[in-house]
Design a protein around this motif. Structure first.
Motif, PDB file in Angstrom:
ATOM      1  N   UNK A   4       1.088  -1.129  -0.076  1.00  0.00           N
ATOM      2  CA  UNK A   4      -0.463   0.552  -0.150  1.00  0.00           C
ATOM      3  C   UNK A   4       0.957   0.936  -0.119  1.00  0.00           C
ATOM      4  N   UNK A   5       0.972   1.822  -0.983  1.00  0.00           N
ATOM      5  CA  UNK A   5       1.184   3.607  -0.778  1.00  0.00           C
ATOM      6  C   UNK A   5       0.607   4.345  -0.227  1.00  0.00           C
ATOM      7  N   UNK A   6       1.058   5.413   0.678  1.00  0.00           N
ATOM      8  CA  UNK A   6       0.830   6.316   1.106  1.00  0.00           C
ATOM      9  C   UNK A   6      -0.031   7.534   0.279  1.00  0.00           C
ATOM     10  N   UNK A  14      -2.135   7.851  12.866  1.00  0.00           N
ATOM     11  CA  UNK A  14      -1.453   6.950  12.739  1.00  0.00           C
ATOM     12  C   UNK A  14      -1.486   5.486  12.456  1.00  0.00           C
ATOM     13  N   UNK A  15       0.047   4.694  11.708  1.00  0.00           N
ATOM     14  CA  UNK A  15      -0.255   3.508  11.534  1.00  0.00           C
ATOM     15  C   UNK A  15      -1.184   2.648  12.149  1.00  0.00           C
ATOM     16  N   UNK A  16      -0.966   2.105  13.142  1.00  0.00           N
ATOM     17  CA  UNK A  16      -2.186   0.851  13.606  1.00  0.00           C
ATOM     18  C   UNK A  16      -3.800   1.903  13.401  1.00  0.00           C
ATOM     19  N   UNK A  42       7.170  -0.475   7.163  1.00  0.00           N
ATOM     20  CA  UNK A  42       6.329   0.826   6.704  1.00  0.00           C
ATOM     21  C   UNK A  42       7.548   0.653   6.265  1.00  0.00           C
ATOM     22  N   UNK A  43       8.657   0.999   4.667  1.00  0.00           N
ATOM     23  CA  UNK A  43       9.396   1.267   4.098  1.00  0.00           C
ATOM     24  C   UNK A  43      10.200   0.602   5.318  1.00  0.00           C
ATOM     25  N   UNK A  58       5.611   3.650   2.324  1.00  0.00           N
ATOM     26  CA  UNK A  58       4.956   2.057   1.907  1.00  0.00           C
ATOM     27  C   UNK A  58       5.115   0.981   2.855  1.00  0.00           C
ATOM     28  N   UNK A  59       3.789   0.812   2.667  1.00  0.00           N
ATOM     29  CA  UNK A  59       3.020  -0.678   3.989  1.00  0.00           C
ATOM     30  C   UNK A  59       3.011  -1.404   3.029  1.00  0.00           C
ATOM     31  N   UNK A  60       3.930  -2.561   3.564  1.00  0.00           N
ATOM     32  CA  UNK A  60       3.318  -3.925   3.269  1.00  0.00           C
ATOM     33  C   UNK A  60       2.950  -5.100   3.789  1.00  0.00           C
ATOM     34  N   UNK A  61       1.775  -5.466   3.806  1.00  0.00           N
ATOM     35  CA  UNK A  61       1.542  -6.251   4.640  1.00  0.00           C
ATOM     36  C   UNK A  61       2.008  -8.103   4.073  1.00  0.00           C
TER      37      UNK A  61
END
Length: 306
Positions: A4-6, A14-16, A42-43, A58-61
């Protein structure tokens, strides 16, 4: 793995909090466990969830596809449906909600205003947020934000009572003068039933409702009211009017009769003097016209003269 690109629309939170919205059905404990194990980064760096995400992050799951699907399918889904738009700009959209429509979807994922907004803005990276709610069968104004900054400002304005909220209602019996209704609000969540009692009787939260009679229809023994909602408790207007022996017409839950739904309409919002991203709305007010099924209970000419 999902990436996911912010974007600017969703940056600044907040990320959470972002993950809780994105993975709507995921328990908080699961999200924080995945953060600790670096299954969510994140990144490409570990985060405890407290960092503020920025545009371009960039958030990666690193989760199985079926896991992501399981936790996202409970989030409000886009669904086509009409929207009665009162006002819209780059930050907010004000909707005149119809009767028999949820603001947020229930457990059965029924049709909702939120779902319709998601469909309407399907190309946006930020899912519109409804910052106030109306009961399924209450009509009228719902304030919605089109980006995170607007959502934060609107939520604070409502919390600080910097936005006036005015309703129209038809109630049983005659009310002859303006009234300030005060009391303690409690709610039985299992029965979805609120109660307002004199202060000091029970523990609860303060509820204040200002009532102004508009017209009395002697033949039907129904008074039309304008209501200034001073506090925003669940079912506050309905419970407050029932507590003084004047339930809303059609509100069977609180003792009303003679109509297919409660005759309650969120008629107007008025912005006070505000600053920041929504400062241009200072002093403006917006009105949702009365729905047709309520007009039979009102003397519209009388309302126009007063």
């Amino acid at each position: 793995m999902k990436e996911i690109i912010i974007t600017p629309e969703i940056a600044g939170q907040r990320l959470d909090k972002f993950l809780a919205r994105h993975l709507g059905a995921a328990p908080k404990a699961f999200i924080h466990k995945m953060l600790r194990k670096k299954n969510i980064v994140v990144n490409n760096k570990r985060s405890d969830g407290g960092q503020i995400i920025a545009a371009g992050d960039v958030v990666r799951l690193y989760l199985a596809d079926d896991t992501v699907e399981k936790f996202t399918k409970a989030a409000p889904q886009a669904a086509p449906g009409p929207l009665d738009i009162v006002y819209e700009d780059e930050n907010i959209i004000i909707i005149n909600k119809t009767a028999n429509l949820l603001t947020q979807p229930d457990a059965a994922m029924a049709d909702s205003l939120t779902g319709r907004l998601r469909h309407h803005f399907s190309n946006s990276t930020f899912a519109p947020v409804c910052v106030n709610r109306l009961d399924r069968n209450t009509t009228g104004i719902v304030l919605c934000a089109k980006n995170l900054a607007a959502a934060q400002v609107l939520s604070k304005l409502i919390h600080d009572r910097a936005i006036g909220k005015y309703y129209l209602a038809a109630v049983h019996g005659q009310i002859t003068g303006k009234m300030r209704l005060e009391g303690t609000h409690t709610k039985d969540e299992a029965k979805n039933l609120a109660k307002i009692v004199p202060r000091g009787t029970l523990e609860g939260t303060e509820a204040v409702t200002l009532v102004f009679p508009i017209h009395y229809n002697a033949a039907k023994d129904i008074t039309t009211l304008k209501i200034d909602l001073q506090t925003g408790r669940s079912h506050q207007i309905r419970a407050h009017l029932a507590s003084i022996g004047h339930p809303i017409v059609g509100d069977a839950k609180y003792g009303g009769k003679k109509a297919p739904r409660q005759m309650l309409h969120a008629h107007e919002v008025a912005f006070g003097q505000i600053a920041g991203v929504l400062g241009y709305l200072s002093g403006k007010n917006f009105i949702a016209p009365m729905p047709n099924d309520m007009k039979i209970w009102y003397d519209l000419d009388k309302m126009g003269r007063e």
